[in-house]
Design a protein around this motif. Structure first.
Motif, PDB file in Angstrom:
ATOM      1  N   PHE A  33       0.871  -1.189   0.000  1.00  0.00           N
ATOM      2  CA  PHE A  33       0.000   0.000   0.000  1.00  0.00           C
ATOM      3  C   PHE A  33       0.895   1.222   0.000  1.00  0.00           C
ATOM      4  N   ASP A  34       0.641   2.146  -0.901  1.00  0.00           N
ATOM      5  CA  ASP A  34       1.493   3.323  -1.052  1.00  0.00           C
ATOM      6  C   ASP A  34       0.856   4.544  -0.375  1.00  0.00           C
ATOM      7  N   ASP A  35       1.656   5.383   0.134  1.00  0.00           N
ATOM      8  CA  ASP A  35       1.414   6.758   0.646  1.00  0.00           C
ATOM      9  C   ASP A  35       1.259   6.848   2.183  1.00  0.00           C
ATOM     10  N   PHE A  36       0.349   6.346   2.919  1.00  0.00           N
ATOM     11  CA  PHE A  36      -0.795   5.534   2.594  1.00  0.00           C
ATOM     12  C   PHE A  36      -2.031   6.083   3.316  1.00  0.00           C
ATOM     13  N   CYS A  91       9.919   2.628   2.292  1.00  0.00           N
ATOM     14  CA  CYS A  91      10.103   4.059   1.992  1.00  0.00           C
ATOM     15  C   CYS A  91       9.437   4.431   0.666  1.00  0.00           C
ATOM     16  N   HIS A  92       8.788   5.592   0.666  1.00  0.00           N
ATOM     17  CA  HIS A  92       8.095   6.092  -0.532  1.00  0.00           C
ATOM     18  C   HIS A  92       8.471   7.565  -0.748  1.00  0.00           C
ATOM     19  N   THR A  93       9.689   7.907  -0.332  1.00  0.00           N
ATOM     20  CA  THR A  93      10.210   9.285  -0.231  1.00  0.00           C
ATOM     21  C   THR A  93       9.413  10.062   0.827  1.00  0.00           C
ATOM     22  N   SER A  95       8.613  13.576   0.460  1.00  0.00           N
ATOM     23  CA  SER A  95       7.773  14.630  -0.116  1.00  0.00           C
ATOM     24  C   SER A  95       6.870  14.146  -1.250  1.00  0.00           C
ATOM     25  N   HIS A  96       7.089  12.902  -1.722  1.00  0.00           N
ATOM     26  CA  HIS A  96       6.232  12.311  -2.743  1.00  0.00           C
ATOM     27  C   HIS A  96       6.164  13.171  -4.004  1.00  0.00           C
ATOM     28  N   ARG A  97       7.327  13.538  -4.500  1.00  0.00           N
ATOM     29  CA  ARG A  97       7.384  14.260  -5.764  1.00  0.00           C
ATOM     30  C   ARG A  97       7.716  13.288  -6.894  1.00  0.00           C
ATOM     31  N   TYR A 133       8.661   3.742  -5.844  1.00  0.00           N
ATOM     32  CA  TYR A 133       8.750   5.035  -6.527  1.00  0.00           C
ATOM     33  C   TYR A 133       7.397   5.754  -6.485  1.00  0.00           C
ATOM     34  N   PRO A 134       7.342   6.999  -6.009  1.00  0.00           N
ATOM     35  CA  PRO A 134       6.085   7.755  -6.106  1.00  0.00           C
ATOM     36  C   PRO A 134       5.610   7.815  -7.564  1.00  0.00           C
ATOM     37  N   TYR A 135       4.342   7.567  -7.763  1.00  0.00           N
ATOM     38  CA  TYR A 135       3.728   7.524  -9.106  1.00  0.00           C
ATOM     39  C   TYR A 135       4.357   6.430  -9.984  1.00  0.00           C
ATOM     40  N   GLY A 136       5.179   5.574  -9.404  1.00  0.00           N
ATOM     41  CA  GLY A 136       5.885   4.573 -10.197  1.00  0.00           C
ATOM     42  C   GLY A 136       6.927   5.178 -11.111  1.00  0.00           C
ATOM     43  N   SER A 203      -1.821  -1.118  -3.854  1.00  0.00           N
ATOM     44  CA  SER A 203      -3.037  -0.325  -3.816  1.00  0.00           C
ATOM     45  C   SER A 203      -2.783   0.915  -2.971  1.00  0.00           C
ATOM     46  N   HIS A 204      -3.844   1.653  -2.704  1.00  0.00           N
ATOM     47  CA  HIS A 204      -3.727   2.842  -1.854  1.00  0.00           C
ATOM     48  C   HIS A 204      -4.758   2.729  -0.731  1.00  0.00           C
ATOM     49  N   ASP A 205      -5.915   3.378  -0.880  1.00  0.00           N
ATOM     50  CA  ASP A 205      -6.951   3.261   0.146  1.00  0.00           C
ATOM     51  C   ASP A 205      -7.761   1.977  -0.053  1.00  0.00           C
TER      52      ASP A 205
HETATM   53 ZN   LIG Z   1       2.422   7.239  -3.800  1.00  0.00          ZN
END
Ligand SMILES: [Zn+2]
Length: 249
Positions: A33-36, A91-93, A95-97, A133-136, A203-205
């Protein structure tokens, strides 16, 4: 994405700086799960627990306690609870840029900042072993940078991993309602079973009314059920990596 970005992404997937032959003699599955968004834990966590599955939560510090685009994100207590339950924190960075647009020094500092955030929340002895990677979104440069920092990194290009693993950019199967079909998930699980492959879901949410990038509880249940029915073991990305590439781990 612009045409140039698409071309860059296509090139990047061919830059395989960090490959290894999978040593798996049985298939594996990972859920991430990314961000999350908080529901990935509050709703996703109990579903995972019912299937006796531990997942990987790719955390970006900037989302801590955030409310954005109608989504409530995780808080420190969520992070502590899921870590205590045996899930992996990746880790997903911070700042998620879009990393390819961030100079290397700045990107390195951002990764340091995220690691410090995770240590502040979970304790100084926490080890962060995988990256998404954010946004892949990756470039040859950021792929090399991630590869130096993390044993294993995950992208969002769909597919099953193996027999040669790109540890700098693992393929992953989306559990996103915008593109999801039961048949596609079943096809990829069957492919993993037949080839002793490593299938990584992302996934995310998780919600009855998810964002386009999220899953319903039923979608998550379905994927877990298919994986279990195929007799495939479920491990966090870090643990699956150690199983697949024991010589490097
Ligand atoms: Zn993300």
């Amino acid at each position: 994405l612009s045409l140039l970005e698409k071309a860059n992404n296509a090139l990047t997937r061919r830059v395989r700086l960090k490959t290894a032959r999978s040593q798996l003699s049985t298939p594996l599955a990972s859920f991430s799960f990314d961000d999350f968004p908080r529901s990935a834990w509050t709703i996703g966590g109990p579903i995972l627990a019912r299937h006796d599955a531990r997942a990987t939560y790719y955390v970006a510090g900037r989302f801590c306690d955030a409310h954005e685009d109608g989504l409530e994100y995780y808080g420190p207590e969520d992070l502590r609870a899921l870590h205590a339950a045996g899930h992996e924190v990746g880790c997903h960075t911070f700042s998620h840029r879009h990393s390819p647009k961030v100079p290397s020094r700045e990107l390195g500092a951002d990764l340091d900042r995220n690691a410090a955030f995770v240590r502040d929340t979970l304790g100084a002895d926490i080890s962060i072993d995988s990256f998404a990677y954010p946004y892949g979104d990756a470039s040859p440069r950021t792929k090399a940078l991630a590869g130096r920092r993390f044993p294993v990194s995950r992208g969002i290009r769909s597919g099953v991993n193996g027999p040669v693993l790109d540890l700098g950019q693992l393929k992953a199967v989306p559990l996103e309602i915008r593109s999801w079909t039961a048949e596609a998930v079943e096809h990829e699980v069957e492919l993993a079973r037949q080839t002793n492959g490593w299938i990584v879901f992302f996934s995310h949410d998780v919600s009855e009314d998810p964002s386009p990038y999220g899953a319903t509880p039923a979608m998550l249940e379905h994927a877990l059920g298919e994986v279990r029915a195929a007799g495939i073991e479920i491990l966090p990305v870090r643990d699956a990596y150690r199983r697949a590439v024991p010589s490097q781990a």
